[in-house]
Design a protein around this motif. Structure first.
Motif, PDB file in Angstrom:
ATOM      1  N   LYS A 297      -6.404  -1.814   2.784  1.00  0.00           N
ATOM      2  CA  LYS A 297      -6.463  -0.661   1.862  1.00  0.00           C
ATOM      3  C   LYS A 297      -5.990   0.607   2.563  1.00  0.00           C
ATOM      4  O   LYS A 297      -5.310   1.437   1.982  1.00  0.00           O
ATOM      5  N   ARG A 298      -6.386   0.731   3.838  1.00  0.00           N
ATOM      6  CA  ARG A 298      -6.017   1.930   4.576  1.00  0.00           C
ATOM      7  C   ARG A 298      -4.488   2.027   4.735  1.00  0.00           C
ATOM      8  O   ARG A 298      -3.911   3.089   4.762  1.00  0.00           O
ATOM      9  N   TRP A 299      -3.856   0.862   4.855  1.00  0.00           N
ATOM     10  CA  TRP A 299      -2.393   0.852   5.057  1.00  0.00           C
ATOM     11  C   TRP A 299      -1.626   0.695   3.741  1.00  0.00           C
ATOM     12  O   TRP A 299      -0.401   0.603   3.735  1.00  0.00           O
ATOM     13  N   MET A 300      -2.363   0.636   2.643  1.00  0.00           N
ATOM     14  CA  MET A 300      -1.754   0.262   1.366  1.00  0.00           C
ATOM     15  C   MET A 300      -0.578   1.146   0.949  1.00  0.00           C
ATOM     16  O   MET A 300       0.485   0.644   0.569  1.00  0.00           O
ATOM     17  N   ILE A 301      -0.769   2.464   1.007  1.00  0.00           N
ATOM     18  CA  ILE A 301       0.302   3.359   0.538  1.00  0.00           C
ATOM     19  C   ILE A 301       1.577   3.143   1.348  1.00  0.00           C
ATOM     20  O   ILE A 301       2.669   3.027   0.790  1.00  0.00           O
ATOM     21  N   ASP A 302       1.430   3.068   2.680  1.00  0.00           N
ATOM     22  CA  ASP A 302       2.618   2.842   3.503  1.00  0.00           C
ATOM     23  C   ASP A 302       3.232   1.474   3.194  1.00  0.00           C
ATOM     24  O   ASP A 302       4.450   1.321   3.197  1.00  0.00           O
ATOM     25  N   TYR A 303       2.375   0.500   2.928  1.00  0.00           N
ATOM     26  CA  TYR A 303       2.885  -0.836   2.604  1.00  0.00           C
ATOM     27  C   TYR A 303       3.660  -0.785   1.280  1.00  0.00           C
ATOM     28  O   TYR A 303       4.780  -1.292   1.181  1.00  0.00           O
ATOM     29  N   LEU A 304       3.075  -0.131   0.280  1.00  0.00           N
ATOM     30  CA  LEU A 304       3.716  -0.047  -1.039  1.00  0.00           C
ATOM     31  C   LEU A 304       5.029   0.738  -0.980  1.00  0.00           C
ATOM     32  O   LEU A 304       5.963   0.461  -1.711  1.00  0.00           O
ATOM     33  N   GLU A 305       5.059   1.732  -0.114  1.00  0.00           N
ATOM     34  CA  GLU A 305       6.249   2.584  -0.061  1.00  0.00           C
ATOM     35  C   GLU A 305       7.248   2.131   0.996  1.00  0.00           C
ATOM     36  O   GLU A 305       8.267   2.784   1.195  1.00  0.00           O
ATOM     37  N   GLY A 306       6.922   1.041   1.665  1.00  0.00           N
ATOM     38  CA  GLY A 306       7.847   0.493   2.662  1.00  0.00           C
ATOM     39  C   GLY A 306       7.946   1.328   3.918  1.00  0.00           C
ATOM     40  O   GLY A 306       8.942   1.272   4.631  1.00  0.00           O
ATOM     41  N   THR A 307       6.903   2.124   4.192  1.00  0.00           N
ATOM     42  CA  THR A 307       6.952   2.971   5.394  1.00  0.00           C
ATOM     43  C   THR A 307       6.012   2.461   6.492  1.00  0.00           C
ATOM     44  O   THR A 307       5.812   3.131   7.502  1.00  0.00           O
ATOM     45  N   LEU A 308       5.456   1.282   6.275  1.00  0.00           N
ATOM     46  CA  LEU A 308       4.553   0.711   7.281  1.00  0.00           C
ATOM     47  C   LEU A 308       5.380   0.080   8.408  1.00  0.00           C
ATOM     48  O   LEU A 308       6.406  -0.563   8.142  1.00  0.00           O
ATOM     49  N   ALA A 309       4.931   0.277   9.648  1.00  0.00           N
ATOM     50  CA  ALA A 309       5.658  -0.283  10.796  1.00  0.00           C
ATOM     51  C   ALA A 309       5.703  -1.815  10.667  1.00  0.00           C
ATOM     52  O   ALA A 309       4.781  -2.428  10.114  1.00  0.00           O
ATOM     53  N   GLU A 310       6.759  -2.384  11.191  1.00  0.00           N
ATOM     54  CA  GLU A 310       6.998  -3.830  11.031  1.00  0.00           C
ATOM     55  C   GLU A 310       5.808  -4.665  11.514  1.00  0.00           C
ATOM     56  O   GLU A 310       5.394  -5.626  10.859  1.00  0.00           O
ATOM     57  N   LYS A 311       5.244  -4.256  12.653  1.00  0.00           N
ATOM     58  CA  LYS A 311       4.133  -5.017  13.247  1.00  0.00           C
ATOM     59  C   LYS A 311       2.930  -5.075  12.275  1.00  0.00           C
ATOM     60  O   LYS A 311       2.343  -6.137  12.053  1.00  0.00           O
ATOM     61  N   GLU A 312       2.611  -3.907  11.691  1.00  0.00           N
ATOM     62  CA  GLU A 312       1.487  -3.852  10.741  1.00  0.00           C
ATOM     63  C   GLU A 312       1.820  -4.564   9.434  1.00  0.00           C
ATOM     64  O   GLU A 312       0.967  -5.192   8.826  1.00  0.00           O
ATOM     65  N   LYS A 313       3.084  -4.479   9.052  1.00  0.00           N
ATOM     66  CA  LYS A 313       3.507  -5.128   7.795  1.00  0.00           C
ATOM     67  C   LYS A 313       3.309  -6.646   7.883  1.00  0.00           C
ATOM     68  O   LYS A 313       2.849  -7.278   6.928  1.00  0.00           O
TER      69      LYS A 313
END
Lengths: 185, 171
Positions: free
Chosen positions: B8-24
């Motif tokens: 949930k904490r990483w959700m926005i970055d995940y949805l917007e494709g801005t999450l770092a590859e490792k976390e994705k």
């Protein structure tokens, strides 16, 4: 360093050239008006508040030191004016943020173009977005309707990037609940 | 596997494709095993796509043709308050300086706590103008005159002035 077009116009205006201010207005009036409209959802308010923003910019241009771009500064003024307006309006009448929009099933994801023309969908989107609390609405509008990056939104609203993301997440969750008929099932 | 809370904490970055590859990779791994989070992501992705469909009613060209003239009228109708700036630097400087002199002069005789009466007026004026590096103070009309005096004259100098102006005796 080569100054961008806006910075040159600002310099000319600061030296007393009124025409330079007119150029800035012509360049940004549509964006500022539509930003105010996205936030207030009312054309009369959007006209009034967007012009208030330009008047404020006109009268405090000397305070603009060029640390951010002119348009970020202008956006900041506009958002602040609109947020104050929304807060005043919210105080006048209690708005229920929990109202669920009941909709008929629309396969909008199959035909987005048709959905775009769907009057009912547009009305429900307007209603759902309009019901967000002011800060969430501002973040949501700047991100999804204006397409600004998180960093710029943080700069406009004077908050952290983490705060922008948290507001976006909360806004999306609220919209998801309100638009359940469209996104679930 | 990472927790649902972390997703949930990483959700926005995940949805917007801005999450770092490792976390994705970690989120993808979690979603492949947690149907609740996977469903949540699916619904939020749909919500994101849906809200982007919000259409904007374009205003007619005639509306824009009147926008600037209307704004100029408003600028002319709404007179500047006494402390607002005009886009002519020399005029702004003159207005601000005149205002400081006025405020300081008035306060010389009505602010006993500052005890400035004994100062030669010429000296005081010179100091106020010399220390006036932040003209912005004059735009903010919310300041009390005492605050303006305090803001414009450095405390050290104010102390010296209040001690009786010895430092100027040699001027």
């Amino acid at each position: 360093m080569v100054k961008d077009e806006d910075a040159l116009l600002v310099d000319r205006f600061k030296k007393g050239e009124e025409k330079a201010f007119n150029e800035l207005v012509k360049k940004y009036m549509k964006r500022i008006y539509y930003l105010a409209y996205s936030l207030t959802n009312n054309h009369a308010d959007a006209l009034d508040l967007s012009q208030e923003a330009f008047i404020k910019a006109y009268r405090s241009i000397h305070r603009f030191r060029g640390r951010s771009s002119f348009y970020t500064w202008l956006y900041r003024i506009t958002v602040n004016i609109c947020l104050n307006h929304l807060k005043r309006e919210a105080r006048k009448k209690e708005v229920s943020f929990d109202e669920r929009i009941e909709v008929a099933q629309v396969d909008w994801w199959i035909n987005p173009k048709k959905a775009l023309e769907n009057k009912e969908l547009q009305e429900n989107l307007t209603k759902a977005i309009g019901s967000l609390p002011p800060q969430q609405k501002a973040v949501f509008t700047l991100r999804y309707l204006e397409g600004l990056p998180h960093k710029e939104i943080a700069s406009i609203l004077g908050c952290s990037i983490g705060n922008v993301k948290a507001n976006l997440f909360q806004a999306l969750q609220k919209l998801r609940n309100k638009l359940k008929g469209y996104v679930e099932g | 596997m990472i927790s649902c809370r972390k997703v949930k904490r990483w959700m926005i970055d995940y949805l917007e494709g801005t999450l770092a590859e490792k976390e994705k990779v970690l989120v993808d791994e979690h979603l492949s095993k947690c149907s609740q989070c996977a469903q949540e992501v699916e619904v939020l992705v749909k919500t994101q796509k849906l809200v982007r469909l919000k259409a904007r009613k374009e205003m007619p060209e005639g509306f824009w043709a009147h926008y600037l003239p209307r704004l100029r009228r408003r600028l002319e109708e709404k007179p500047l308050s006494r402390l607002e700036w005009r886009p002519v630097p020399t005029l702004a400087l003159a207005t601000a300086t005149a205002l400081v002199l006025l405020v300081v002069t008035v306060n010389l005789f009505r602010t006993p706590s500052l005890n400035l009466e004994s100062l030669p007026r010429k000296v005081l004026v010179r100091e106020v103008v010399a220390s006036n590096s932040e003209l912005d103070y004059f735009i903010a009309d919310s300041f009390e005159p005492e605050e303006i005096v305090q803001a414009l004259i450095p405390q050290e100098m104010l102390n010296s002035l209040m001690r009786g102006g010895e430092m100027y005796e040699t001027l």
